[in-house]
Design a protein around this motif. Structure first.
Motif, short mmCIF file in Angstrom:
data_model
loop_
_atom_site.label_atom_id
_atom_site.label_comp_id
_atom_site.label_asym_id
_atom_site.label_seq_id
_atom_site.Cartn_x
_atom_site.Cartn_y
_atom_site.Cartn_z
N ILE A 143 0.83 -1.20 0.00
CA ILE A 143 0.00 0.00 0.00
C ILE A 143 0.87 1.25 0.00
O ILE A 143 0.56 2.24 -0.67
CB ILE A 143 -0.95 0.00 1.21
N SER B 93 0.85 4.18 -2.83
CA SER B 93 0.56 5.57 -2.49
C SER B 93 1.55 6.52 -3.18
O SER B 93 1.14 7.56 -3.71
CB SER B 93 0.59 5.78 -0.98
N THR C 168 -4.14 7.22 2.52
CA THR C 168 -5.14 6.40 3.19
C THR C 168 -6.40 7.20 3.48
O THR C 168 -7.53 6.73 3.27
CB THR C 168 -4.58 5.82 4.50
N THR D 178 -9.92 6.29 1.65
CA THR D 178 -11.05 5.88 2.48
C THR D 178 -12.24 6.79 2.29
O THR D 178 -13.39 6.33 2.22
CB THR D 178 -10.63 5.86 3.96
N SER E 48 -10.73 1.35 3.76
CA SER E 48 -9.30 1.62 3.71
C SER E 48 -8.67 0.85 2.55
O SER E 48 -9.24 -0.14 2.07
CB SER E 48 -8.63 1.21 5.02
#
Length: 209
Positions: free
Chosen positions: A71, A75, A87, A91, A97
């Motif tokens: 993750i 990102s 995040t 979300t 998430s």
């Protein structure tokens, strides 16, 4: 659409993984920053920042679904400079998430957040038909009514419709509050050709009152 805005959209689509600023996007459109921001909102219904965030989240979802990248790696790959900001943005847009989205993607789409609870005073219904463009086989279509012109959680009403190749399918969205809403659909359809197993994604958008 205005050609300057088209240039800016092309810039965003090509450079979403970079730390783009409003000034850089405006320069790609050959306009001043302040005039560009107003024109972009008039033409698309979104600020340049919201549009860029939507493109980044779209690509992040594809990387989460199809790669083994962490993750954190994802990102940075889609242009965020910190895992926390990515995040939070993911979300808010998707409703879960990034890590939970990966688990859901591996297990199937079940369990994704539904629409906002209703009904509301003065709520109504929107009904119509969905048909596929030529060159697509059977499709499963997610259709929802949204507050913004992008597919972003939460919707106020949503439904999944199976649409066969060659003929339209009926739909109805119930308990929609009075007002103006963006009726948006995302379809995953079988390709038509030598390899029918190929998957294609189609996006359809509109506005309903």
């Amino acid at each position: 659409m205005d050609t300057a805005v088209e240039r800016a959209i092309e810039c965003i689509r090509e450079r979403y993984g970079e730390p783009l600023t409003l000034t850089e996007i405006a320069e790609s459109a050959l306009l001043s920053r302040f005039y560009f921001a107003r024109l972009f909102k008039e033409e698309t219904g979104l600020t340049p920042g919201r549009f860029l965030a939507a493109i980044r989240i779209y690509h992040a979802k594809r990387l989460i679904e199809t790669t083994s990248m962490s993750i954190t790696e994802i990102s940075y790959a889609v242009g965020y400079n910190s895992l926390g900001s990515f995040t939070n943005s993911f979300t808010a847009s998707v409703g879960v998430s990034p890590s939970r989205y990966r688990r859901l993607a591996r297990d199937g789409v079940g369990g994704l957040p539904g629409p906002e609870p209703g009904p509301w005073p003065g709520s109504g219904m929107v009904a119509g038909t969905i048909s596929l463009p030529e060159g697509h086989g059977n499709a499963r279509v997610f259709l929802g009514a949204f507050r913004t012109p992008i597919v972003q959680h939460p919707s106020v009403a949503s439904i999944v419709v199976d649409v066969p190749s060659g003929r339209p399918s009926c739909y109805s969205l119930k308990d929609i509050p009075e007002g103006s809403w963006h009726l948006l659909a995302v379809a995953v359809a079988d390709g038509i050709g030598p390899d029918r197993r190929a998957r294609r994604t189609s996006l359809v958008g509109g506005t309903a009152r």
